[in-house]
Design a protein around this motif. Structure first.
Motif, PDB file in Angstrom:
ATOM      1  N   SER A  80       0.830  -1.203   0.000  1.00 43.68           N
ATOM      2  CA  SER A  80       0.000   0.000   0.000  1.00 43.68           C
ATOM      3  C   SER A  80       0.867   1.257   0.000  1.00 43.68           C
ATOM      4  N   LYS A  84       1.245   4.227  -2.903  1.00 45.53           N
ATOM      5  CA  LYS A  84       0.966   5.625  -2.572  1.00 45.53           C
ATOM      6  C   LYS A  84       2.162   6.544  -2.792  1.00 45.53           C
ATOM      7  N   GLU A 161      -4.457  -7.491   3.531  1.00 45.85           N
ATOM      8  CA  GLU A 161      -4.353  -6.117   3.054  1.00 45.85           C
ATOM      9  C   GLU A 161      -5.560  -5.320   3.501  1.00 45.85           C
ATOM     10  N   ALA A 165      -5.149  -1.890   5.398  1.00 44.25           N
ATOM     11  CA  ALA A 165      -5.672  -0.666   4.807  1.00 44.25           C
ATOM     12  C   ALA A 165      -6.619   0.084   5.728  1.00 44.25           C
TER      13      ALA A 165
END
Length: 395
Positions: A80, A84, A161, A165
């Motif tokens: 993640s 990003k 995930e 998240a």
């Protein structure tokens, strides 16, 4: 049949004794981790991780150590961060630190194996991160890196995930201490605490069962032969090489493999071998398969190979450094292997921290946490779309 049942009973008793011994350090570690995650906003993290400079790696290491994760959630969170805008090296440094440089791991190592192992873990972790960053510059760039980023952006995800998240930190204004002591802060801590436990409980139980079976069924003389204890020089060379490979097939996370590390240490593996074994939670077979899904086959092979080399190098450096400084443990007597129930300080600490756990679990349930647990078993997209913010209200 009686002998088989007796052997199974011995393994289960050993696993139970080990679990009782590490209970309060786990509760304390996950509680402190929940506190940090509750008051540090994730959106502020990625802006420090854009490059692979020493400063970015230092930020990644510190932030990773402050955001304790199980191995699976750490791998998902690193992806993640990479998506990003974090550099691949910084994302991997964060991943390493969030599983191997965390407070609960250090406490358990000190309690069960000795302070030398805690010190070695916290010195070896940065060594591994530096080696990984250097090797990534050589072997993880160009088309391989571009393909990894394209694969990471395709949205392949799993239940861990979804856990990684979820942003449950306290929103709104106020200082860090005001957010921490608010009602929303208490709710956020309880959610992180329970979710972190849920994500690692299977691995901890599996690790205890494997360690219990090893301790009960594998003769110490066999382990001493396998780890070449009769030849100290060969043992020091062999330990860091074989340690990660033993971990790779044990299928347990960094906290879950500490009991097995204690069994291996008592069985004759070298000091550096123990450290490389503990680091190897990030190259167990299930996680290698996750790397393949996240970044593609070529990138997964390079990540695994680079991580393995870094673990071996860190093990050798720790072996040499501690030997030169005279910091090697004098005896092979990890207390976890002989742990048993009695009314001592461990029992009282466990009871106290179980009360803390009960308070946090009640808060978690009363503030709508159960649907989040169910989301951990479903698609990550559902978790991401149901991000839970504690802002300006109390359930």
């Amino acid at each position: 049949m009686t002998d088989i049942l007796g052997s199974v009973g011995d393994a289960l008793r050993m696993a139970g004794a080990m679990g009782w011994e590490i209970l309060w350090p786990l509760v304390l570690g996950f509680f402190l981790s929940g506190v940090v995650q509750a008051v540090v906003r994730r959106e502020q993290v990625t802006r420090f991780l854009a490059g692979d400079s020493p400063r970015s790696l230092a930020w990644a290491t510190g932030l990773g150590a402050a955001s304790s994760s199980c191995s699976y959630a750490a791998v998902a969170l690193a992806r993640s961060l990479f998506r990003k805008g974090a550099s691949f090296s910084a994302a991997m440094a964060f991943e390493i630190a969030s599983t191997n440089l965390v407070v609960e791991l250090g406490i358990i190592l000190a309690l069960l194996m000795g302070w030398q192992f805690t010190l070695a873990e916290f010195l070896g972790g940065p060594i591994m991160i530096v080696v990984v960053a250097l090797l990534f510059r050589l072997w993880m760039r160009g088309r391989i890196l571009e393909a990894a980023r394209e694969q990471a952006d395709r949205g392949l995800a799993g239940s861990m995930e979804g856990h990684a998240a979820m942003d449950m930190s306290v929103s709104g204004g106020g200082t860090l201490w005001q957010r921490l002591w608010s009602r929303d802060g208490f709710t956020s801590i309880s959610h992180y605490y329970v979710m972190d436990w849920a994500s690692v409980l299977r691995d901890i139980v599996l690790g205890l069962l494997i360690a219990g079976a090893f301790a009960a069924w594998v003769p110490t003389s066999w382990l001493q032969t396998f780890f070449l204890q009769s030849d100290p020089t060969a043992a020091k060379l062999w330990g860091p090489l074989i340690g990660p490979l033993v971990a790779a097939v044990s299928f347990v996370c960094s906290i879950g493999n500490v009991p097995l590390a204690a069994v291996l240490w008592n069985g004759g593996i070298s000091f550096g071998g123990v450290i490389s074994f503990i680091f190897a939670d990030l190259i167990i077979v299930p996680i290698i398969l996750i790397y393949r899904k996240y970044y593609g086959t070529k990138a997964a092979l390079r990540i695994t190979g680079i991580f393995y080399l870094a673990m071996v190098v860190a093990g050798y450096v720790i072996e040499i450094l501690f030997g030169a400084l005279g910091l090697m443990p004098d005896e092979r007597s990890a207390t976890v292997v002989e742990a048993s129930f009695s009314w001592n300080y461990t029992t009282w600490l466990n009871l106290g921290f179980l009360v803390l756990t009960a308070v946090l679990v009640v808060r978690f349930v009363r503030t709508g946490g159960l649907p989040m647990l169910r989301m951990m078993g479903g698609p990550a997209e559902s978790a991401g779309s149901s991000t839970h913010h504690h802002e300006g209200h109390d359930h």
